[in-house]
Design a protein around this motif. Structure first.
Motif, PDB file in Angstrom:
ATOM      1  N   UNK A   8       0.987  -1.275   0.071  1.00 14.81           N
ATOM      2  CA  UNK A   8       0.070   0.092  -0.012  1.00 14.81           C
ATOM      3  C   UNK A   8       0.771   1.151  -0.120  1.00 14.81           C
ATOM      4  N   UNK A   9       2.136   1.235   0.914  1.00 16.96           N
ATOM      5  CA  UNK A   9       3.021   2.426   0.663  1.00 16.96           C
ATOM      6  C   UNK A   9       3.420   2.598  -0.644  1.00 16.96           C
ATOM      7  N   UNK A  10       3.996   1.607  -1.132  1.00 17.48           N
ATOM      8  CA  UNK A  10       4.408   1.837  -2.551  1.00 17.48           C
ATOM      9  C   UNK A  10       3.609   2.353  -3.750  1.00 17.48           C
ATOM     10  N   UNK A  11       2.388   1.693  -3.555  1.00 19.18           N
ATOM     11  CA  UNK A  11       1.163   2.154  -4.338  1.00 19.18           C
ATOM     12  C   UNK A  11       0.777   3.409  -4.236  1.00 19.18           C
ATOM     13  N   UNK A  12       0.718   4.137  -3.037  1.00 14.37           N
ATOM     14  CA  UNK A  12       0.539   5.440  -2.724  1.00 14.37           C
ATOM     15  C   UNK A  12       1.688   6.281  -3.153  1.00 14.37           C
TER      16      UNK A  12
END
Length: 291
Positions: free
Chosen positions: A230-234
């Motif tokens: 989720x962090x990378x996608x954000x």
């Protein structure tokens, strides 16, 4: 034309990388002055060279103008990719000491470490322009393999149409061996259950089914994996908007054998659905196979 520029610190492995391209059919030019790059297409036109690899180092005339030159080449329709090789000060000092070679920027009044630091300052504006690789803990053979993988990725990018021409590079590493210099993001997974403490699992690594089954049954591991995804996608869109071609994500555990390797494999499989992905396991390069 497909143009690859290999640059970085002296002693980091530029010659090894350039030979990989030469063995793969690229027309290679070693130590080309940066000012001649705008004329590269005219120079190789009579050789029918569609794929060219050029090595440029800190001695090059007008090295500080290289970022503007790359933009000019791209505007001319040339597909340009840059490979930047780096290594820690301690590693470079050791390599030069072992080979007894003279650093290209050395002077009678400047120590080896000072020459390396000077070169790093000269090249500081180039490290974010392409694929940044820390070779401190890579053997020559591991660097060849990684260069071949990267070469395959860029050649695929010429043929495929993707929503974002961005390569995600995932690296597993062990904190006890030091942080990778080429990481944009670093995630610490040492808090997860460690297979190292199980004598039966210890000889295996995170690419093998024994470790995968152990970690897949741990809720903390699955939660950590989701959080990193989720962090990378954000934050990936910010790299698109900054026109970055590569993002390097480093996952670290204590020794770089189990937890970090497993998560890099899982994250690579997840993001491969939408992105070009490269995987590297730093501490497994020369590790013996499990029994």
């Amino acid at each position: 034309m497909q143009l690859v520029i290999v640059t970085g610190l002296s002693g980091s492995g530029k010659t090894i990388a350039l030979r990989v391209f030469e063995d793969s059919g690229y027309y290679c030019i070693d130590n080309l002055p940066a000012t001649l790059l705008p004329h590269i297409q005219n120079h190789v036109a009579d050789r029918d060279a569609a794929k060219v690899a050029v090595s440029i180092d800190s001695r090059s005339i007008a090295i500080e103008s290289l970022p503007d030159i790359l933009q000019t080449l791209k505007a001319q329709g040339i597909h340009v990719q840059l490979l930047y090789l780096d290594a820690s000060l301690e590693t470079l000092v050791k390599r030069f000491s072992e080979t007894r070679r003279k650093h290209p920027l050395s002077t009678p009044h400047q120590a080896l470490a000072e020459s390396i630091k000077h070169e790093r300052d000269l090249l500081s504006g180039l490290s974010d322009l392409g694929h940044h690789v820390d070779t401190s803990n890579l053997s020559s053979n591991a660097l060849r393999n990684h260069t071949r993988d990267w070469m395959w990725q860029i050649e695929q990018s010429y043929q495929e149409v993707r929503p974002h021409n961005l390569v995600l590079s995932f690296i597993s590493f062990g904190f006890k061996h030091g942080l990778p210099l080429d990481a944009d993001f670093v995630f610490d997974v040492r808090s997860l259950p460690n297979p190292h403490y199980d004598p039966i699992l210890r000889p295996y690594n995170g690419k093998q089914v024994e470790i995968q089954q152990f970690l897949q049954n741990e809720p903390m591991v699955l939660e950590m994996q989701r959080d990193i995804q989720h962090y990378i996608e954000k934050w990936l869109p910010s790299f698109y908007h900054d026109h970055r071609s590569y993002v390097t994500v480093a996952i670290g555990c204590t020794g770089g054998q189990h937890r970090s390797v497993y998560l890099v494999e899982q994250l690579g499989a997840y993001f491969k659905q939408q992105h070009q992905v490269m995987l590297r396991h730093r501490e497994l390069q020369d590790a013996p196979a499990a029994p």
